[in-house]
Design a protein around this motif. Structure first.
Motif, PDB file in Angstrom:
ATOM      1  N   ILE A   1       0.841  -1.200   0.000  1.00 29.40           N
ATOM      2  CA  ILE A   1       0.000   0.000   0.000  1.00 29.40           C
ATOM      3  C   ILE A   1       0.875   1.248   0.000  1.00 29.40           C
ATOM      4  CG2 ILE A   1      -1.632   1.360   1.386  1.00 29.40           C
ATOM      5  CD1 ILE A   1      -2.889  -1.304   2.280  1.00 29.40           C
ATOM      6  N   GLU A   2       1.911   1.246   0.838  1.00 31.24           N
ATOM      7  CA  GLU A   2       2.818   2.399   0.899  1.00 31.24           C
ATOM      8  C   GLU A   2       3.506   2.628  -0.453  1.00 31.24           C
ATOM      9  OE1 GLU A   2       6.263   4.053   3.895  1.00 31.24           O
ATOM     10  OE2 GLU A   2       6.369   1.960   3.254  1.00 31.24           O
ATOM     11  N   ALA A   3       3.829   1.548  -1.157  1.00 29.92           N
ATOM     12  CA  ALA A   3       4.492   1.649  -2.455  1.00 29.92           C
ATOM     13  C   ALA A   3       3.528   2.064  -3.565  1.00 29.92           C
ATOM     14  CB  ALA A   3       5.143   0.314  -2.809  1.00 29.92           C
ATOM     15  N   ARG A   4       2.242   2.197  -3.228  1.00 33.54           N
ATOM     16  CA  ARG A   4       1.199   2.574  -4.182  1.00 33.54           C
ATOM     17  C   ARG A   4       1.072   1.540  -5.308  1.00 33.54           C
ATOM     18  NH1 ARG A   4      -1.498   5.717  -0.831  1.00 33.54           N
ATOM     19  NH2 ARG A   4      -0.197   7.367   0.043  1.00 33.54           N
ATOM     20  N   ASP A   5       1.335   0.287  -4.943  1.00 32.40           N
ATOM     21  CA  ASP A   5       1.233  -0.821  -5.900  1.00 32.40           C
ATOM     22  C   ASP A   5      -0.070  -1.571  -5.622  1.00 32.40           C
ATOM     23  OD1 ASP A   5       1.468  -3.106  -7.443  1.00 32.40           O
ATOM     24  OD2 ASP A   5       3.626  -3.277  -7.125  1.00 32.40           O
ATOM     25  N   GLY A   6      -1.133  -1.156  -6.300  1.00 33.21           N
ATOM     26  CA  GLY A   6      -2.445  -1.734  -6.043  1.00 33.21           C
ATOM     27  C   GLY A   6      -2.531  -3.218  -6.297  1.00 33.21           C
ATOM     28  N   LYS A   7      -1.909  -3.678  -7.402  1.00 35.60           N
ATOM     29  CA  LYS A   7      -1.959  -5.106  -7.720  1.00 35.60           C
ATOM     30  C   LYS A   7      -1.235  -5.930  -6.659  1.00 35.60           C
ATOM     31  CE  LYS A   7      -2.489  -4.683 -12.732  1.00 35.60           C
ATOM     32  NZ  LYS A   7      -1.915  -5.011 -14.062  1.00 35.60           N
ATOM     33  N   ALA A   8      -0.088  -5.431  -6.210  1.00 34.78           N
ATOM     34  CA  ALA A   8       0.666  -6.164  -5.186  1.00 34.78           C
ATOM     35  C   ALA A   8      -0.082  -6.168  -3.856  1.00 34.78           C
ATOM     36  CB  ALA A   8       2.049  -5.542  -5.011  1.00 34.78           C
ATOM     37  N   ALA A   9      -0.718  -5.049  -3.516  1.00 38.67           N
ATOM     38  CA  ALA A   9      -1.478  -4.967  -2.263  1.00 38.67           C
ATOM     39  C   ALA A   9      -2.653  -5.932  -2.293  1.00 38.67           C
ATOM     40  CB  ALA A   9      -1.966  -3.535  -2.043  1.00 38.67           C
ATOM     41  N   SER A  10      -3.355  -5.954  -3.427  1.00 40.02           N
ATOM     42  CA  SER A  10      -4.488  -6.873  -3.568  1.00 40.02           C
ATOM     43  C   SER A  10      -4.030  -8.313  -3.469  1.00 40.02           C
ATOM     44  CB  SER A  10      -5.186  -6.632  -4.906  1.00 40.02           C
ATOM     45  OG  SER A  10      -6.260  -7.544  -5.090  1.00 40.02           O
ATOM     46  N   LYS A  11      -2.944  -8.666  -4.151  1.00 38.32           N
ATOM     47  CA  LYS A  11      -2.440 -10.041  -4.115  1.00 38.32           C
ATOM     48  C   LYS A  11      -1.983 -10.421  -2.713  1.00 38.32           C
ATOM     49  CE  LYS A  11       0.786 -13.279  -6.290  1.00 38.32           C
ATOM     50  NZ  LYS A  11       1.149 -13.913  -5.012  1.00 38.32           N
ATOM     51  N   ALA A  12      -1.303  -9.506  -2.016  1.00 38.79           N
ATOM     52  CA  ALA A  12      -0.824  -9.801  -0.670  1.00 38.79           C
ATOM     53  C   ALA A  12      -1.997 -10.067   0.274  1.00 38.79           C
ATOM     54  CB  ALA A  12       0.023  -8.651  -0.144  1.00 38.79           C
ATOM     55  N   LEU A  13      -3.058  -9.295   0.121  1.00 41.01           N
ATOM     56  CA  LEU A  13      -4.205  -9.496   1.004  1.00 41.01           C
ATOM     57  C   LEU A  13      -4.966 -10.772   0.645  1.00 41.01           C
ATOM     58  CD1 LEU A  13      -6.333  -6.665   2.486  1.00 41.01           C
ATOM     59  CD2 LEU A  13      -7.251  -8.946   2.159  1.00 41.01           C
ATOM     60  N   ARG A  14      -5.109 -11.020  -0.645  1.00 39.19           N
ATOM     61  CA  ARG A  14      -5.787 -12.253  -1.063  1.00 39.19           C
ATOM     62  C   ARG A  14      -5.008 -13.491  -0.603  1.00 39.19           C
ATOM     63  NH1 ARG A  14      -9.369 -12.110  -5.613  1.00 39.19           N
ATOM     64  NH2 ARG A  14     -10.004  -9.992  -6.143  1.00 39.19           N
ATOM     65  N   ASP A  15      -3.689 -13.450  -0.744  1.00 36.62           N
ATOM     66  CA  ASP A  15      -2.861 -14.572  -0.286  1.00 36.62           C
ATOM     67  C   ASP A  15      -2.996 -14.756   1.219  1.00 36.62           C
ATOM     68  OD1 ASP A  15      -2.013 -14.944  -2.873  1.00 36.62           O
ATOM     69  OD2 ASP A  15      -0.035 -14.025  -2.578  1.00 36.62           O
ATOM     70  N   HIS A  16      -3.034 -13.656   1.938  1.00 33.41           N
ATOM     71  CA  HIS A  16      -3.194 -13.678   3.397  1.00 33.41           C
ATOM     72  C   HIS A  16      -4.492 -14.384   3.778  1.00 33.41           C
ATOM     73  CE1 HIS A  16      -3.529 -12.270   7.510  1.00 33.41           C
ATOM     74  NE2 HIS A  16      -4.559 -11.498   7.223  1.00 33.41           N
ATOM     75  N   LEU A  17      -5.576 -14.055   3.100  1.00 30.70           N
ATOM     76  CA  LEU A  17      -6.868 -14.673   3.423  1.00 30.70           C
ATOM     77  C   LEU A  17      -6.919 -16.128   2.973  1.00 30.70           C
ATOM     78  CD1 LEU A  17      -9.413 -11.800   2.663  1.00 30.70           C
ATOM     79  CD2 LEU A  17      -8.441 -12.515   4.852  1.00 30.70           C
ATOM     80  N   SER A  18      -6.232 -16.456   1.882  1.00 31.82           N
ATOM     81  CA  SER A  18      -6.187 -17.844   1.436  1.00 31.82           C
ATOM     82  C   SER A  18      -5.509 -18.726   2.486  1.00 31.82           C
ATOM     83  CB  SER A  18      -5.430 -17.939   0.109  1.00 31.82           C
ATOM     84  OG  SER A  18      -5.296 -19.294  -0.293  1.00 31.82           O
ATOM     85  N   ILE A  19      -4.413 -18.232   3.046  1.00 32.86           N
ATOM     86  CA  ILE A  19      -3.714 -18.992   4.083  1.00 32.86           C
ATOM     87  C   ILE A  19      -4.571 -19.087   5.342  1.00 32.86           C
ATOM     88  CG2 ILE A  19      -1.670 -19.026   5.580  1.00 32.86           C
ATOM     89  CD1 ILE A  19      -0.177 -17.610   3.272  1.00 32.86           C
ATOM     90  N   ALA A  20      -5.260 -17.997   5.680  1.00 35.73           N
ATOM     91  CA  ALA A  20      -6.139 -18.017   6.849  1.00 35.73           C
ATOM     92  C   ALA A  20      -7.256 -19.041   6.670  1.00 35.73           C
ATOM     93  CB  ALA A  20      -6.735 -16.623   7.081  1.00 35.73           C
ATOM     94  N   PHE A  21      -7.814 -19.109   5.468  1.00 38.90           N
ATOM     95  CA  PHE A  21      -8.886 -20.064   5.189  1.00 38.90           C
ATOM     96  C   PHE A  21      -8.355 -21.493   5.277  1.00 38.90           C
ATOM     97  CE2 PHE A  21     -12.021 -21.714   1.775  1.00 38.90           C
ATOM     98  CZ  PHE A  21     -12.869 -22.200   2.753  1.00 38.90           C
TER      99      PHE A  21
END
Length: 216
Positions: free
Chosen positions: A182-202
């Motif tokens: 998010i700080e790097a203003r990289d929307g695709k990377a932020a979205s992927k990082a959060l999606r990966d985070h939730l995938s592991i949580a699931f």
């Protein structure tokens, strides 16, 4: 963890907050008179609140009693599908719109949340606070409203993936990666990082549930 504290006479908000914070868990029976005594509210607004929560599928019927609803395997999978899509979008928008101060707050949350690693319940509340801050940083009120509804349903999951051994520390590292994108203003990377985070949580939650089943 609820972001706003319900007013003392808000029966609906008080009951929802109690479910949200784990005072009442899936399967717990809610008795009108006991709720009125606990919250210091008359029985009429309690009754109306229970009817509203039942309509919203937060409560279900067990004979003549109302109990806190629970989610089955398919419902949990469906919830995570929706949550992942919406939160991925929130992270992408946060990368575009978050103020510098909001990013600093996210970093501070990640640092502060290490204090809760030995307490899964507190860490779960802190986790929700962190995710909500990302929702707000998207600066899209309609997305925030939809995610509030998703998180309301998350309260119907009996366990937290953060209770798994070692998951808390890994989750915080994942949080840090999301904030850095998010700080790097990289929307695709932020979205992927959060999606990966939730995938592991699931996946973690599924393993917890499978372990509970095999132990019976």
């Amino acid at each position: 963890m609820s972001i706003d504290v319900p007013a003392a006479n808000d029966a609906y908000g008080l009951i929802l907050n109690a479910i949200d914070t784990g005072i009442y868990k899936p399967g717990n029976r809610l008795v009108e008179s006991e709720l009125a005594d606990r919250f210091g509210v008359s029985r009429t607004p309690i009754r109306e609140a229970l009817q509203r929560l039942e309509t919203q599928s937060m409560l279900s019927r067990d004979g003549r009693s109302l109990i806190v609803a629970s989610l089955d395997h398919n419902q949990m999978a469906e919830l995570y599908t929706v949550r992942t899509a919406l939160e991925g979008l929130a992270a992408e928008l946060a990368a575009q719109h978050a103020a510098t101060e909001e990013v600093k707050v996210l970093y501070a949350m990640v640092e502060e949340d290490h204090a809760f690693l030995s307490n899964p319940a507190r860490l779960s509340q802190a986790n929700r606070r962190f995710h909500r801050q990302i929702h707000l940083a998207s600066h899209n009120q309609f997305l925030v409203q939809q995610l509030d509804l998703v998180y309301r349903s998350m309260a119907l999951l009996a366990t937290t993936s953060l209770s798994a051994e070692g998951r808390g520390e890994v989750a915080l590292a994942e949080h840090l990666a999301i904030v850095q994108a998010i700080e790097a203003r990289d929307g695709k990377a932020a979205s992927k990082a959060l999606r990966d985070h939730l995938s592991i949580a699931f996946q973690t939650r599924l393993r917890i549930d499978a372990g509970a089943i095999s132990a019976d």
